[in-house]
Design a protein around this motif. Structure first.
Motif, PDB file in Angstrom:
ATOM      1  N   LEU A  32      29.803  58.607  -5.474  1.00 47.54           N
ATOM      2  CA  LEU A  32      28.682  59.297  -4.906  1.00 47.54           C
ATOM      3  C   LEU A  32      27.948  60.000  -5.965  1.00 47.54           C
ATOM      4  O   LEU A  32      26.791  60.102  -5.883  1.00 47.54           O
ATOM      5  CB  LEU A  32      29.144  60.420  -3.845  1.00 47.54           C
ATOM      6  CG  LEU A  32      28.140  61.537  -3.344  1.00 47.54           C
ATOM      7  CD1 LEU A  32      27.170  60.461  -2.544  1.00 47.54           C
ATOM      8  CD2 LEU A  32      28.971  62.376  -2.233  1.00 47.54           C
ATOM      9  N   SER A  33      28.648  60.630  -7.224  1.00 52.63           N
ATOM     10  CA  SER A  33      27.878  61.136  -8.187  1.00 52.63           C
ATOM     11  C   SER A  33      26.860  60.471  -8.881  1.00 52.63           C
ATOM     12  O   SER A  33      25.849  60.784  -9.321  1.00 52.63           O
ATOM     13  CB  SER A  33      28.731  61.992  -9.038  1.00 52.63           C
ATOM     14  OG  SER A  33      29.457  60.849  -9.977  1.00 52.63           O
ATOM     15  N   LYS A  34      27.307  59.096  -8.838  1.00 53.54           N
ATOM     16  CA  LYS A  34      26.469  58.127  -9.740  1.00 53.54           C
ATOM     17  C   LYS A  34      25.308  57.771  -8.704  1.00 53.54           C
ATOM     18  O   LYS A  34      24.050  57.651  -9.548  1.00 53.54           O
ATOM     19  CB  LYS A  34      27.396  56.861 -10.180  1.00 53.54           C
ATOM     20  CG  LYS A  34      28.104  57.088 -11.321  1.00 53.54           C
ATOM     21  CD  LYS A  34      28.925  55.740 -11.682  1.00 53.54           C
ATOM     22  CE  LYS A  34      29.658  55.956 -12.912  1.00 53.54           C
ATOM     23  NZ  LYS A  34      30.286  54.724 -13.250  1.00 53.54           N
ATOM     24  N   GLU A  35      25.666  57.753  -7.729  1.00 54.50           N
ATOM     25  CA  GLU A  35      24.559  57.531  -6.556  1.00 54.50           C
ATOM     26  C   GLU A  35      23.307  58.683  -6.499  1.00 54.50           C
ATOM     27  O   GLU A  35      22.324  58.442  -6.595  1.00 54.50           O
ATOM     28  CB  GLU A  35      25.055  57.303  -4.952  1.00 54.50           C
ATOM     29  CG  GLU A  35      25.583  55.901  -4.682  1.00 54.50           C
ATOM     30  CD  GLU A  35      24.564  54.865  -4.526  1.00 54.50           C
ATOM     31  OE1 GLU A  35      23.860  55.107  -3.497  1.00 54.50           O
ATOM     32  OE2 GLU A  35      24.437  53.929  -5.571  1.00 54.50           O
ATOM     33  N   ILE A  36      23.987  59.819  -6.750  1.00 55.29           N
ATOM     34  CA  ILE A  36      23.140  61.031  -6.874  1.00 55.29           C
ATOM     35  C   ILE A  36      22.166  60.973  -7.968  1.00 55.29           C
ATOM     36  O   ILE A  36      21.100  61.219  -7.956  1.00 55.29           O
ATOM     37  CB  ILE A  36      23.810  62.113  -6.347  1.00 55.29           C
ATOM     38  CG1 ILE A  36      24.224  62.454  -4.969  1.00 55.29           C
ATOM     39  CG2 ILE A  36      22.755  63.587  -6.443  1.00 55.29           C
ATOM     40  CD1 ILE A  36      25.237  63.552  -4.706  1.00 55.29           C
ATOM     41  N   SER A  37      22.869  60.743  -8.985  1.00 59.49           N
ATOM     42  CA  SER A  37      22.144  60.825 -10.354  1.00 59.49           C
ATOM     43  C   SER A  37      21.102  59.694 -10.454  1.00 59.49           C
ATOM     44  O   SER A  37      19.966  59.844 -10.902  1.00 59.49           O
ATOM     45  CB  SER A  37      23.388  60.643 -11.606  1.00 59.49           C
ATOM     46  OG  SER A  37      24.223  61.716 -11.405  1.00 59.49           O
ATOM     47  N   GLU A  75      15.506  60.562  -0.406  1.00 58.76           N
ATOM     48  CA  GLU A  75      16.626  59.860  -0.561  1.00 58.76           C
ATOM     49  C   GLU A  75      17.951  60.831  -1.171  1.00 58.76           C
ATOM     50  O   GLU A  75      19.088  60.703  -0.545  1.00 58.76           O
ATOM     51  CB  GLU A  75      16.750  58.614  -1.632  1.00 58.76           C
ATOM     52  CG  GLU A  75      15.886  57.585  -0.971  1.00 58.76           C
ATOM     53  CD  GLU A  75      15.646  56.288  -1.853  1.00 58.76           C
ATOM     54  OE1 GLU A  75      15.458  55.208  -1.311  1.00 58.76           O
ATOM     55  OE2 GLU A  75      15.629  56.264  -2.961  1.00 58.76           O
ATOM     56  N   ILE A  76      17.510  61.719  -2.152  1.00 59.94           N
ATOM     57  CA  ILE A  76      18.471  62.637  -2.655  1.00 59.94           C
ATOM     58  C   ILE A  76      18.953  63.727  -1.501  1.00 59.94           C
ATOM     59  O   ILE A  76      20.236  64.029  -1.383  1.00 59.94           O
ATOM     60  CB  ILE A  76      17.999  63.456  -3.798  1.00 59.94           C
ATOM     61  CG1 ILE A  76      17.329  62.601  -4.843  1.00 59.94           C
ATOM     62  CG2 ILE A  76      18.753  64.512  -4.340  1.00 59.94           C
ATOM     63  CD1 ILE A  76      16.664  63.171  -5.952  1.00 59.94           C
ATOM     64  N   VAL A  77      18.067  64.079  -0.531  1.00 56.06           N
ATOM     65  CA  VAL A  77      18.712  65.017   0.356  1.00 56.06           C
ATOM     66  C   VAL A  77      19.672  64.375   1.269  1.00 56.06           C
ATOM     67  O   VAL A  77      20.449  65.059   1.719  1.00 56.06           O
ATOM     68  CB  VAL A  77      17.402  65.190   1.456  1.00 56.06           C
ATOM     69  CG1 VAL A  77      17.495  65.967   2.550  1.00 56.06           C
ATOM     70  CG2 VAL A  77      16.173  66.237   0.322  1.00 56.06           C
ATOM     71  N   ILE A  78      19.626  63.048   1.711  1.00 57.82           N
ATOM     72  CA  ILE A  78      20.303  62.497   2.657  1.00 57.82           C
ATOM     73  C   ILE A  78      21.776  62.653   1.907  1.00 57.82           C
ATOM     74  O   ILE A  78      22.750  62.711   2.387  1.00 57.82           O
ATOM     75  CB  ILE A  78      19.879  61.042   2.916  1.00 57.82           C
ATOM     76  CG1 ILE A  78      18.679  61.253   3.833  1.00 57.82           C
ATOM     77  CG2 ILE A  78      20.895  60.253   3.573  1.00 57.82           C
ATOM     78  CD1 ILE A  78      17.986  59.932   3.925  1.00 57.82           C
ATOM     79  N   LEU A  79      21.742  62.101   0.680  1.00 61.61           N
ATOM     80  CA  LEU A  79      23.166  61.927  -0.257  1.00 61.61           C
ATOM     81  C   LEU A  79      23.721  63.306  -0.507  1.00 61.61           C
ATOM     82  O   LEU A  79      25.002  63.430  -0.299  1.00 61.61           O
ATOM     83  CB  LEU A  79      23.001  61.173  -1.520  1.00 61.61           C
ATOM     84  CG  LEU A  79      22.424  59.654  -1.437  1.00 61.61           C
ATOM     85  CD1 LEU A  79      22.359  59.384  -2.998  1.00 61.61           C
ATOM     86  CD2 LEU A  79      23.777  59.022  -0.769  1.00 61.61           C
ATOM     87  N   MET A  80      22.994  64.224  -0.512  1.00 61.55           N
ATOM     88  CA  MET A  80      23.589  65.728  -0.804  1.00 61.55           C
ATOM     89  C   MET A  80      24.013  66.426   0.480  1.00 61.55           C
ATOM     90  O   MET A  80      24.937  66.630   0.578  1.00 61.55           O
ATOM     91  CB  MET A  80      22.766  66.563  -1.616  1.00 61.55           C
ATOM     92  CG  MET A  80      22.399  66.081  -3.325  1.00 61.55           C
ATOM     93  SD  MET A  80      21.827  67.186  -4.269  1.00 61.55           S
ATOM     94  CE  MET A  80      20.409  67.553  -3.792  1.00 61.55           C
ATOM     95  N   LYS A  81      22.997  66.212   1.429  1.00 58.97           N
ATOM     96  CA  LYS A  81      23.207  67.252   2.528  1.00 58.97           C
ATOM     97  C   LYS A  81      24.311  66.375   3.345  1.00 58.97           C
ATOM     98  O   LYS A  81      25.012  67.398   4.328  1.00 58.97           O
ATOM     99  CB  LYS A  81      21.756  67.182   3.278  1.00 58.97           C
ATOM    100  CG  LYS A  81      21.945  68.215   4.541  1.00 58.97           C
ATOM    101  CD  LYS A  81      20.454  68.318   5.053  1.00 58.97           C
ATOM    102  CE  LYS A  81      20.287  69.429   5.828  1.00 58.97           C
ATOM    103  NZ  LYS A  81      18.819  69.698   6.478  1.00 58.97           N
ATOM    104  N   ILE A 119      33.566  58.163  -2.912  1.00 61.33           N
ATOM    105  CA  ILE A 119      32.779  57.037  -2.878  1.00 61.33           C
ATOM    106  C   ILE A 119      31.766  56.905  -1.715  1.00 61.33           C
ATOM    107  O   ILE A 119      32.188  57.302  -0.564  1.00 61.33           O
ATOM    108  CB  ILE A 119      33.811  55.828  -2.753  1.00 61.33           C
ATOM    109  CG1 ILE A 119      34.878  56.020  -3.793  1.00 61.33           C
ATOM    110  CG2 ILE A 119      33.004  54.386  -2.855  1.00 61.33           C
ATOM    111  CD1 ILE A 119      34.203  55.903  -5.450  1.00 61.33           C
ATOM    112  N   THR A 120      30.657  56.165  -1.951  1.00 62.60           N
ATOM    113  CA  THR A 120      29.594  56.339  -0.583  1.00 62.60           C
ATOM    114  C   THR A 120      28.954  54.865  -0.898  1.00 62.60           C
ATOM    115  O   THR A 120      28.698  54.397  -2.168  1.00 62.60           O
ATOM    116  CB  THR A 120      28.690  57.338  -0.604  1.00 62.60           C
ATOM    117  OG1 THR A 120      28.011  56.929   0.560  1.00 62.60           O
ATOM    118  CG2 THR A 120      27.818  57.212  -1.865  1.00 62.60           C
ATOM    119  N   ASN A 121      28.768  54.048  -0.033  1.00 65.00           N
ATOM    120  CA  ASN A 121      28.276  52.777  -0.265  1.00 65.00           C
ATOM    121  C   ASN A 121      28.921  51.911  -1.197  1.00 65.00           C
ATOM    122  O   ASN A 121      28.345  51.063  -2.057  1.00 65.00           O
ATOM    123  CB  ASN A 121      26.895  52.758  -0.428  1.00 65.00           C
ATOM    124  CG  ASN A 121      25.730  53.668   0.755  1.00 65.00           C
ATOM    125  OD1 ASN A 121      26.164  53.397   1.729  1.00 65.00           O
ATOM    126  ND2 ASN A 121      24.994  54.525   0.187  1.00 65.00           N
TER     127      ASN A 121
END
Length: 371
Positions: free
Chosen positions: A304-309, A346-352, A298-300
């Motif tokens: 997290l997977s839904k956030e990245i998607s 924004e994707i870089v931040i979530l993945m990295k 979970i993030t925010n």
């Protein structure tokens, strides 16, 4: 009393030795969760990477055939066919470029296939002298798809003039042949390696150490996304890393109308890999997404997977709003390019940060742009 103390030490010392030994082991190999990494590696190899390379090699073989037909008897019709096969192979390349592992890493496949902008002055010098050595690292900017882009679209103003150039100059025909044949040869070596035993070795390395297949490929995937897709295709031309926009740094500079198409193909391929989507058809298998779901990350306050998607969907939406010609977009509509870059970032931040932390993977490359 002394005897009792001695006995106590005898009991304690092995305990601390065992504890220390375990700590050392954990430092070398992070604790492994129960997710089936081997199933994910199998899905990546059998349903994504190998099929993508098979499709890519078919297109590079077609490219060689079209080149052979053109250099043997140059004509405008054969030039048009050659240009079409160049675009087909270049598009297929966008779906394998992220997999710089195994033989591709050994050959530094990406550096010899798609470093742009190409160096037109050095290519002109080669055409003039009739000598070149494309195996040298210093010639990476003289070959690959960007070099073909220059040869097919940048040497002359019209197809009639281009055809005449190749009809009357042996050096031009030889250089076109060598660059094209090398693209195919490098691609074919990588595919044969995957089918000749590397697949099994790749899947067998299912642990969680820094040298495991998951850790290495996830690092390679993010490195590609961050440096070659986000920065190379959008950020650098838009001027994110310089004092002014660099429109002549777009991919496919001499056939600018396909630059957006190549970018969108690469972004969609990166998203599909995150989802574990099979190269052919809409099925999915174990993936980074399913791994994060398994860990219930979970993030925010959201999955997290839904956030990245969601961020991938947003970046695709921003990218699709761009015109086909990214050179023109930088020149006249750079705010849209910068908005697309922001969406990619924004994707870089979530993945990295979030994804790597959840998967207990350390970044194994040097970051020079402050992400």
């Amino acid at each position: 009393m002394r005897k009792a103390s001695t006995l106590l030490l005898i009991c304690i010392i092995p305990f601390f030795c065992t504890l220390f030994s375990c700590s050392e082991k954990k430092a070398e190999e992070p604790e492994k969760d129960n997710f089936d990494r081997q199933a994910m590696l199998t899905n990546w190899a059998d349903n994504i990477i190998i099929p993508a390379y098979e499709a890519y090699v078919v297109t590079t073989a077609d490219l060689v055939a079209a080149k052979d037909a053109f250099v043997n008897e140059p004509s405008e019709t054969k030039l048009q066919t050659l240009k079409a096969t160049w675009l087909s192979a270049y598009t297929a390349w966008q779906k394998v470029s992220m997999f710089e592992i195994g033989k591709a890493e050994e050959l530094t496949l990406r550096d010899y296939t798609n470093i742009f902008p190409t160096n037109a002055a050095e290519i002109d010098a080669n055409l003039q002298s009739g000598t070149w050595n494309l195996a040298l690292p210093s010639t990476r900017v003289q070959q690959g798809f960007p070099a073909l882009d220059y040869l097919l679209h940048g040497l002359a103003a019209t197809e009639a003039e281009t055809t005449t150039l190749f009809s009357t100059n042996e050096n031009h025909r030889n250089y076109l042949s060598d660059v094209t044949d090398r693209i195919h040869s490098l691609a074919d070596q990588v595919l044969k390696d995957w089918k000749g035993g590397y697949r099994e070795a790749f899947i067998a390395e299912s642990g969680s150490s820094a040298n495991s297949s998951v850790n290495k490929l996830v690092n390679d995937y993010l490195f590609y996304y961050e440096k070659f897709l986000r920065a190379g295709k959008i950020g650098i031309p838009a001027g994110v890393f310089s004092n002014q926009p660099l429109s002549d740094n777009v991919e496919a500079f001499y056939n600018k109308d396909v630059s957006k198409s190549l970018f969108i193909t690469s972004l969609q391929a990166s998203y599909d890999f995150f989802l574990g989507k099979h190269f052919s058809g809409g099925s999915t298998g174990e993936s980074l997404k399913s791994y994060l779901d398994f860990l219930n990350t979970i993030t925010n306050g959201e999955s997290l997977s839904k956030e990245i998607s969601s961020k991938f969907e947003n970046a695709l939406s921003k990218g699709n709003l761009l015109g086909d010609n990214l050179y023109q977009e930088v020149e006249t509509n750079n705010q849209a390019m910068l908005a697309t870059y922001d969406a990619l970032q924004e994707i870089v931040i979530l993945m990295k940060v979030d994804m790597f932390q959840a998967l207990n993977i350390k970044v194994d490359y040097v970051d020079a742009d402050g992400d």
